[in-house]
Design an enzyme around this catalytic site. Structure first.
Site, PDB file in Angstrom:
ATOM      1  N   HIS B 188       0.808  -1.218   0.000  1.00  0.00           N
ATOM      2  CA  HIS B 188       0.000   0.000   0.000  1.00  0.00           C
ATOM      3  C   HIS B 188       0.837   1.263   0.000  1.00  0.00           C
ATOM      4  CE1 HIS B 188      -3.812  -1.855   0.011  1.00  0.00           C
ATOM      5  NE2 HIS B 188      -3.366  -2.737   0.885  1.00  0.00           N
ATOM      6  N   ARG B 295     -11.894   3.867  -5.340  1.00  0.00           N
ATOM      7  CA  ARG B 295     -11.817   2.776  -4.352  1.00  0.00           C
ATOM      8  C   ARG B 295     -12.639   3.169  -3.130  1.00  0.00           C
ATOM      9  NH1 ARG B 295      -6.324   3.599  -5.805  1.00  0.00           N
ATOM     10  NH2 ARG B 295      -5.510   1.904  -7.084  1.00  0.00           N
ATOM     11  N   ARG B 331     -16.144   1.739  -7.438  1.00  0.00           N
ATOM     12  CA  ARG B 331     -16.028   0.304  -7.164  1.00  0.00           C
ATOM     13  C   ARG B 331     -16.602   0.031  -5.782  1.00  0.00           C
ATOM     14  NH1 ARG B 331     -10.250  -2.418  -6.750  1.00  0.00           N
ATOM     15  NH2 ARG B 331     -10.235  -1.281  -4.788  1.00  0.00           N
ATOM     16  N   GLU B 430     -10.396  -9.648 -12.382  1.00  0.00           N
ATOM     17  CA  GLU B 430      -9.157  -9.768 -11.610  1.00  0.00           C
ATOM     18  C   GLU B 430      -8.921 -11.190 -11.119  1.00  0.00           C
ATOM     19  OE1 GLU B 430      -9.449  -7.130  -8.224  1.00  0.00           O
ATOM     20  OE2 GLU B 430     -11.611  -7.358  -8.180  1.00  0.00           O
ATOM     21  N   ASN B 453      -3.281  -5.941 -10.812  1.00  0.00           N
ATOM     22  CA  ASN B 453      -2.506  -6.342  -9.627  1.00  0.00           C
ATOM     23  C   ASN B 453      -2.971  -7.702  -9.112  1.00  0.00           C
ATOM     24  OD1 ASN B 453      -1.950  -3.690 -10.076  1.00  0.00           O
ATOM     25  ND2 ASN B 453      -2.205  -3.015  -7.974  1.00  0.00           N
ATOM     26  N   ASP B 454      -4.292  -7.795  -8.853  1.00  0.00           N
ATOM     27  CA  ASP B 454      -4.808  -9.070  -8.355  1.00  0.00           C
ATOM     28  C   ASP B 454      -4.758 -10.151  -9.437  1.00  0.00           C
ATOM     29  OD1 ASP B 454      -5.234  -8.841  -5.672  1.00  0.00           O
ATOM     30  OD2 ASP B 454      -7.234  -7.962  -5.881  1.00  0.00           O
ATOM     31  N   ARG B 464       1.342 -10.631  -3.504  1.00  0.00           N
ATOM     32  CA  ARG B 464       1.784  -9.243  -3.736  1.00  0.00           C
ATOM     33  C   ARG B 464       2.570  -8.662  -2.582  1.00  0.00           C
ATOM     34  NH1 ARG B 464      -3.709  -6.205  -4.774  1.00  0.00           N
ATOM     35  NH2 ARG B 464      -2.441  -4.384  -4.399  1.00  0.00           N
ATOM     36  N   CYS B 501      -7.599  -0.879 -14.959  1.00  0.00           N
ATOM     37  CA  CYS B 501      -7.441   0.075 -13.851  1.00  0.00           C
ATOM     38  C   CYS B 501      -6.342  -0.351 -12.893  1.00  0.00           C
ATOM     39  CB  CYS B 501      -8.756   0.284 -13.111  1.00  0.00           C
ATOM     40  SG  CYS B 501      -9.350  -1.182 -12.263  1.00  0.00           S
TER      41      CYS B 501
END
Lengths: 85, 547
Positions: B188, B295, B331, B430, B453-454, B464, B501
């Site tokens: 993060h 988000r 989202r 994802e 990412n996922d 990750r 995204c």
């Protein structure tokens, strides 16, 4: 050994600010400098001790100075007391 | 000069003083495992640091408040040096075998008690000063910054690690860079650094001590190197490069207001990702065409209870209105896994990334889901809002979501709320499962947005958050690129549009690839909008390529 006596005129007595100034001044000299007022006494180079004495307006402060620069110290302290207290 | 390495997560150079971020809790225990000498050493170092801090505070107070007030700090400085005080602290360490923090705290309490017992009200008040001084030394002993996390100037934040809620406490205008011991390039902190456009290092080999506070540090996000107390040659060179990069940024600014179009005329939408309603200003400043990922979970984190419908409505409405008719894709709640809120009371999971999270929670706790959907639909009357659902693995989930959306809409209309005539619904792609059934999913929704990412984490089976695996975490893996092509083709076949995204969207080495695949939208951190625009405008798809 030199002795300076002074009757405190400042209405707050030796409160934090002048106590700080006395400690700074005293630390500028090599001599051993003791303060006494009534039955309380303290090392002029230690702030908490000086503050604990809680010297008040109207009380007589006795400063005892002994060491190689005692003459200069006595003169400076006398001057300081007159200006600040 | 002291140098070391970390993993650079945002290219660029930052130069500034260090701010050591520590959890601000003073915990005093008795006794110590250290030797007397070590405890004395800790006391002396903390005392010295305290004196430095008080001198700074003295100058500041004298300049901004007045001499009289500053004298109080001067008295604290003298107390710090007081021999009666120090002798008592050292006695507790030497004779009572106490740790330095306890010795200081206990001595402070004894002296404060004495002052408090004096009959002079002025002297009584000095109890506070001796208490303050002791607390300051004790905090410095434990490596806590006694002057809090308020920063007077932009600084380099050095921390063991930062959680999303901790970063919320920091004033973003005061952060030049992050340097953390832990964290991977997908943590993060790293994502935040990229959002904020600040050069940062994660997984840095830095020993975090309170003495670092205030030292000058150069953070080079390009090479992953840091320099503490740099020599003049290094400082000059880095300063020159920092300026050159600022000029590059200036050049990108000139692209504001320009279209996202290739030399041969192909257009693409470039939107921005945000995590907080306040980030809208960044979106507007960087000239994004919309918000491709809002988000919403950040409304749920860093607080004691879930946000109410009204609170959420206010946030969504604010963003929709600020964007002034431009698309805002919200989202729905994506918590669980690495983003937790204590009030939900989720059990610890063996494998949170594969656990109870995102849409799985929403379809299980429908009331929670409906509260959010009500807020979003109500806000839809104030702008152009789309809704996107995370962590989808099946068509059945999407059908169930659509039923719930219909229920929410009916309820709202019955209650007399105004909602937009049409709110676009889309899903995040994802999971590898969603990719494989994307042909079926595309018939159910109006758009796809790929969370790279996922998707990469699940496809490559790479955690990750595990820094050890960064080396093999290959975002350009052919498996991912093949999936992207499949997703966009399946979307278009069913008449849906497709975007990206995830972090990969801002990777300009792939911009041409994405354009050739046919993606309709890229949503990136606000600060990447213009560099992606530049990449698009430099591309000519009519030329043959090996991509």
């Amino acid at each position: 050994m030199k002795t300076v006596t002074y009757t405190i005129k400042d209405e707050l007595g030796i409160h934090a600010r002048p106590a700080g100034l006395i400690v700074k001044l005293a630390n500028g000299f090599k001599s051993d400098i003791k303060l006494a007022v009534g039955d309380r006494s303290g090392d002029a180079k230690r702030i908490i001790g000086v503050m604990k004495m809680a010297a008040k307006q109207g009380e007589v402060l006795t400063v005892t100075i002994s060491g190689e620069d005692e003459d200069a110290a006595a003169a400076e302290i006398q001057k300081f007391l007159e200006v600040n207290l | 000069m002291q140098t070391g390495n970390g993993k650079g997560v945002f290219a660029g150079i930052a130069i500034g003083k260090i701010f050591v971020f520590k959890k601000q809790e003073l915990v005093i225990v008795r006794g110590t495992a250290n030797t007397v000498e070590e405890e004395i050493e800790r006391y002396k170092a903390a005392k010295e640091l305290s004196a430095k801090q008080l001198k700074v505070l003295f100058d500041k107070t004298a300049a901004e408040v007045g001499q009289e007030e500053a004298m109080i700090i001067d008295v604290q400085l003298l107390m710090l040096d007081d021999l009666d005080y120090e002798e008592e602290v050292l006695r507790k360490i030497t004779e009572e075998k106490e740790n330095a923090a306890y010795a200081v705290t206990a001595t402070g309490e004894e002296f404060a008690e004495f002052f408090a017992s004096m009959d002079d009200p002025y002297m009584k008040a000095r109890a506070v000063d001796v208490g303050d001084v002791s607390k300051r030394i004790a905090m410095n002993i434990q490596g806590i910054n006694p002057d809090g996390i308020k920063m007077e100037e932009p600084m380099v934040i050095v921390a063991e690690d930062l959680t999303p809620s901790e970063t919320l406490q920091l004033d973003k205008n005061m952060i030049l860079a992050f340097v953390t011991q832990k964290g991977s390039s997908n943590s993060h902190t790293a994502i935040l650094a990229r959002t904020m456009n600040i050069p940062s290092l994660v997984g840095a080999d830095i020993e975090i001590t309170p003495e670092l506070n205030g030292k000058l540090m150069i953070v080079d996000g390009n090479s992953g190197k840091y320099y503490i107390d740099p020599d003049d040659i290094t400082l000059d060179e880095k300063e020159r490069r920092r300026k050159a990069q600022l000029q590059q940024k200036e050049l990108l600014n000139q692209l504001k207001g320009k279209e996202n179009v290739t030399i041969d005329g192909k257009k693409i939408n470039i939107y921005a990702n945000i995590g907080n309603p306040k980030d809208v200003d960044l979106v507007i400043n960087n000239d994004a065409g919309g918000i491709g990922l809002f988000r919403s979970e950040f409304l749920y984190l860093g607080r004691d209870s879930a946000p109410t419908e009204e609170e959420q409505f206010a946030s969504y409405k604010y963003v929709a209105e600020k964007m002034n008719g431009k698309k805002v894709i919200i989202r729905t709640l994506d918590i669980g896994a690495d983003k937790k809120a204590d009030y939900f009371g989720f059990a610890e999971e063996e494998n949170p990334a594969l656990g109870y999270r995102a849409i799985r929670i929403c379809l299980d706790q429908v009331d929670l889901f409906k509260t959010q959907l009500r807020a979003i639909y109500r806000a839809s009357a104030f702008g152009q809002i789309s809704i996107m659902f995370p962590m989808i693995i099946s068509v059945a989930e999407v059908k169930r979501i659509k039923e719930i959306c219909e229920e929410v809409k009916e309820e709202l209309i019955k209650e007399g709320h105004e909602i937009a005539p049409h709110v676009e619904l889309g899903i995040m792609i994802e999971t590898p499962a969603a990719v494989m059934v994307s042909d079926e999913l595309a018939k159910e929704v109006e758009f796809f947005s790929v969370g790279t990412n996922d998707l990469t984490q699940y496809t490559l089976a790479i955690d990750r958050q595990n820094a050890k695996l960064d080396k093999i975490y290959d975002a350009h893996h052919p498996a991912i690129l093949k999936m992207l092509k499949m997703i966009v083709d399946n979307a278009h076949k069913a008449g849906a549009w497709a975007g990206i995204c995830g972090e990969l969207g801002s990777d300009t080495t792939l911009t041409e690839t994405f354009l050739r695949m046919g993606f309709d939208e890229l949503s990136v951190s606000p600060t990447f909008v213009l560099s992606v625009r530049k990449a698009v405008r430099d591309t000519d798809l009519s030329k043959k390529t090996t991509v």
